[in-house]
Write an enzyme that holds these catalytic residues in place. Structure first.
Site, PDB file in Angstrom:
ATOM      1  N   ASN A 168       0.869  -1.184   0.000  1.00  0.00           N
ATOM      2  CA  ASN A 168       0.000   0.000   0.000  1.00  0.00           C
ATOM      3  C   ASN A 168       0.904   1.231   0.000  1.00  0.00           C
ATOM      4  O   ASN A 168       1.487   1.569   1.022  1.00  0.00           O
ATOM      5  CB  ASN A 168      -0.894  -0.055   1.252  1.00  0.00           C
ATOM      6  CG  ASN A 168      -1.701   1.214   1.456  1.00  0.00           C
ATOM      7  OD1 ASN A 168      -1.782   2.064   0.560  1.00  0.00           O
ATOM      8  ND2 ASN A 168      -2.304   1.350   2.623  1.00  0.00           N
ATOM      9  N   TRP A 169       1.011   1.858  -1.151  1.00  0.00           N
ATOM     10  CA  TRP A 169       1.936   2.994  -1.279  1.00  0.00           C
ATOM     11  C   TRP A 169       1.413   4.260  -0.612  1.00  0.00           C
ATOM     12  O   TRP A 169       2.130   5.230  -0.488  1.00  0.00           O
ATOM     13  CB  TRP A 169       2.205   3.287  -2.750  1.00  0.00           C
ATOM     14  CG  TRP A 169       3.050   2.268  -3.468  1.00  0.00           C
ATOM     15  CD1 TRP A 169       3.322   0.986  -3.074  1.00  0.00           C
ATOM     16  CD2 TRP A 169       3.727   2.457  -4.716  1.00  0.00           C
ATOM     17  NE1 TRP A 169       4.129   0.377  -4.000  1.00  0.00           N
ATOM     18  CE2 TRP A 169       4.389   1.246  -5.021  1.00  0.00           C
ATOM     19  CE3 TRP A 169       3.827   3.523  -5.613  1.00  0.00           C
ATOM     20  CZ2 TRP A 169       5.155   1.090  -6.182  1.00  0.00           C
ATOM     21  CZ3 TRP A 169       4.581   3.371  -6.772  1.00  0.00           C
ATOM     22  CH2 TRP A 169       5.241   2.159  -7.040  1.00  0.00           C
ATOM     23  N   LYS A 170       0.139   4.267  -0.235  1.00  0.00           N
ATOM     24  CA  LYS A 170      -0.489   5.460   0.354  1.00  0.00           C
ATOM     25  C   LYS A 170      -0.258   6.670  -0.564  1.00  0.00           C
ATOM     26  O   LYS A 170      -0.222   6.507  -1.775  1.00  0.00           O
ATOM     27  CB  LYS A 170       0.024   5.681   1.775  1.00  0.00           C
ATOM     28  CG  LYS A 170      -0.126   4.410   2.618  1.00  0.00           C
ATOM     29  CD  LYS A 170       0.026   4.612   4.081  1.00  0.00           C
ATOM     30  CE  LYS A 170      -0.201   3.280   4.793  1.00  0.00           C
ATOM     31  NZ  LYS A 170      -0.192   3.400   6.244  1.00  0.00           N
ATOM     32  N   GLU A 220      -7.058   4.567   7.688  1.00  0.00           N
ATOM     33  CA  GLU A 220      -6.881   6.006   7.407  1.00  0.00           C
ATOM     34  C   GLU A 220      -8.113   6.571   6.692  1.00  0.00           C
ATOM     35  O   GLU A 220      -8.482   7.726   6.901  1.00  0.00           O
ATOM     36  CB  GLU A 220      -5.585   6.215   6.592  1.00  0.00           C
ATOM     37  CG  GLU A 220      -4.362   5.995   7.476  1.00  0.00           C
ATOM     38  CD  GLU A 220      -3.137   5.461   6.754  1.00  0.00           C
ATOM     39  OE1 GLU A 220      -3.074   5.535   5.513  1.00  0.00           O
ATOM     40  OE2 GLU A 220      -2.232   4.948   7.457  1.00  0.00           O
ATOM     41  N   GLY A 222       2.823  -1.181   4.368  1.00  0.00           N
ATOM     42  CA  GLY A 222       2.863   0.248   4.072  1.00  0.00           C
ATOM     43  C   GLY A 222       4.298   0.703   3.873  1.00  0.00           C
ATOM     44  O   GLY A 222       4.894   0.502   2.812  1.00  0.00           O
ATOM     45  N   GLY A 223       4.868   1.291   4.915  1.00  0.00           N
ATOM     46  CA  GLY A 223       6.207   1.896   4.830  1.00  0.00           C
ATOM     47  C   GLY A 223       7.256   1.043   4.136  1.00  0.00           C
ATOM     48  O   GLY A 223       8.004   1.533   3.285  1.00  0.00           O
ATOM     49  N   GLY A 259       2.165   2.180  10.879  1.00  0.00           N
ATOM     50  CA  GLY A 259       3.117   3.298  10.752  1.00  0.00           C
ATOM     51  C   GLY A 259       3.787   3.677  12.068  1.00  0.00           C
ATOM     52  O   GLY A 259       4.419   4.719  12.161  1.00  0.00           O
ATOM     53  N   HIS A 269      -9.576   1.123   4.569  1.00  0.00           N
ATOM     54  CA  HIS A 269      -8.327   1.269   5.327  1.00  0.00           C
ATOM     55  C   HIS A 269      -8.589   2.171   6.535  1.00  0.00           C
ATOM     56  O   HIS A 269      -9.404   3.099   6.446  1.00  0.00           O
ATOM     57  CB  HIS A 269      -7.244   1.868   4.425  1.00  0.00           C
ATOM     58  CG  HIS A 269      -5.897   1.839   5.072  1.00  0.00           C
ATOM     59  ND1 HIS A 269      -5.498   2.796   5.971  1.00  0.00           N
ATOM     60  CD2 HIS A 269      -4.881   0.954   4.984  1.00  0.00           C
ATOM     61  CE1 HIS A 269      -4.287   2.497   6.402  1.00  0.00           C
ATOM     62  NE2 HIS A 269      -3.882   1.391   5.809  1.00  0.00           N
ATOM     63  N   GLU A 279      -5.583  -5.098  10.384  1.00  0.00           N
ATOM     64  CA  GLU A 279      -4.548  -4.099  10.649  1.00  0.00           C
ATOM     65  C   GLU A 279      -4.874  -3.372  11.955  1.00  0.00           C
ATOM     66  O   GLU A 279      -5.664  -2.416  11.950  1.00  0.00           O
ATOM     67  CB  GLU A 279      -4.490  -3.078   9.519  1.00  0.00           C
ATOM     68  CG  GLU A 279      -4.167  -3.664   8.165  1.00  0.00           C
ATOM     69  CD  GLU A 279      -3.605  -2.614   7.231  1.00  0.00           C
ATOM     70  OE1 GLU A 279      -2.451  -2.741   6.821  1.00  0.00           O
ATOM     71  OE2 GLU A 279      -4.311  -1.635   6.933  1.00  0.00           O
ATOM     72  N   SER A 322       3.155  -2.195  10.413  1.00  0.00           N
ATOM     73  CA  SER A 322       4.599  -2.255  10.676  1.00  0.00           C
ATOM     74  C   SER A 322       5.225  -3.599  10.310  1.00  0.00           C
ATOM     75  O   SER A 322       6.109  -4.088  11.017  1.00  0.00           O
ATOM     76  CB  SER A 322       4.900  -1.891  12.134  1.00  0.00           C
ATOM     77  OG  SER A 322       4.533  -0.539  12.374  1.00  0.00           O
TER      78      SER A 322
HETATM   79  P1  PGA Z   1       2.684   0.263   7.749  1.00  0.00           P
HETATM   80  O1  PGA Z   1       1.245   0.463   7.050  1.00  0.00           O
HETATM   81  O2  PGA Z   1       3.270  -1.013   7.198  1.00  0.00           O
HETATM   82  O3  PGA Z   1       3.472   1.461   7.384  1.00  0.00           O
HETATM   83  O4  PGA Z   1       2.438   0.146   9.228  1.00  0.00           O
HETATM   84  C1  PGA Z   1       0.383  -0.616   6.812  1.00  0.00           C
HETATM   85  C2  PGA Z   1      -0.901  -0.119   6.201  1.00  0.00           C
HETATM   86  O5  PGA Z   1      -1.365   0.967   6.568  1.00  0.00           O
HETATM   87  O6  PGA Z   1      -1.490  -0.791   5.328  1.00  0.00           O
END
Ligand code: PGA
Length: 251
Positions: A9-11, A96, A233-234, A172, A94, A166, A212
């Site tokens: 997930n590149w956000k 977010e 994500g990251g 994050g 998600h 998640e 994470s």
């Molecule tokens: P993260 O994000 O790996 O940076 O914790 C995961 C996500 O939000 O899908």
């Protein structure tokens, strides 16, 4: 045997040139056969990503989608647009999106329904906040999200979607759930799917862990019985770390 699925997930990261650079680097990584891979860049990068991913077997996903087919919905993107850009997957609900854009389980349900009806695999995200976990209501919250997001779906629909568990406190933050914590929620989710549908449906559904996930914790998470992949994500923003996580799923 469920096939593992690692999705990135590149956000809201990467311009078009940066997308091209990252995808080329991912394609140079040693990627094991037998692991499903998905890349979910921002909307503006989808077409560039699609053209580089052609023939690679890597899925292309978006990070959100409208529940409507078309119309006066400024700023929204439809399933048809995603498909014509080359997507076959879409992340929905998600945390977010839930936190900053007010997405509810009902909205996610409508979006997932639209995606499934039109050949896009939804990755439906669920997860509790730290306050909810510490307040002892994790199962109530995650169970409610699963029930709400999947309400009214047929068994074949449920079998063809992906759930991403998640925990919000792990996204994050560098603080991942322990493999045991994650496994226990995954087993709870699978049990709930079994209760709502059948044991056979529960056996088939792919449940990813997200929050994470990094090269150094991926293997221990991914070897858990009910963890069928990761939503990253990251660590997906660097080809080396994304590649390492995919390799961890392949052993
Ligand atoms: P993260 O994000 O790996 O940076 O914790 C995961 C996500 O939000 O899908």
């Amino acid at each position: 045997m469920r096939k593992k699925l690692i999705a990135g997930n590149w956000k809201m990261y990467k311009t078009i040139p940066e997308t091209e650079e990252l995808i080329k680097a991912v394609l140079k990584e040693a990627l094991p056969k037998g692991v499903g891979i998905a890349i979910c860049p921002p909307f503006t990068s989808l077409m560039a990503a699609a053209s580089l991913l052609k023939g690679s077997g890597i899925h292309l996903g978006a990070q959100n989608m409208s529940e409507n087919d078309e119309g006066a919905f400024t700023g929204e993107i439809s399933w048809k647009m995603l498909k014509s850009a080359g997507c076959d997957m879409v992340i929905l609900g998600h945390s977010e999106r839930r936190q900053y854009y007010g997405e509810t389980n009902e909205k996610v349900n409508a979006k997932a329904r639209k995606a499934l009806a039109n050949g896009l695999t939804p990755i439906v995200c669920v997860g509790e906040t730290l306050q909810e976990r510490e307040g002892g209501v994790m199962e109530k919250v995650v169970g409610g999200q699963i029930r709400g997001c999947l309400a009214g779906f047929s068994a074949p629909d449920v079998e063809s979607l992906v759930i991403a568990y998640e925990p919000v406190w792990a996204i994050g933050t560098g603080r991942n759930a322990t493999p045991e914590q994650a496994q226990s929620v995954h087993a709870f989710i699978r049990g709930l799917v079994s209760e709502l549908h059948s044991a056979a449906t529960a056996e088939k559904i792919v449940i990813q862990y997200g929050g994470s996930v990094k090269p150094d914790n991926a293997a221990n998470l991914l070897c858990q019985h009910d963890i069928d992949g990761a939503l990253v994500g990251g660590a997906c923003l660097k080809a080396e770390s994304f590649g390492a996580i995919i390799r961890a799923a392949g052993v």
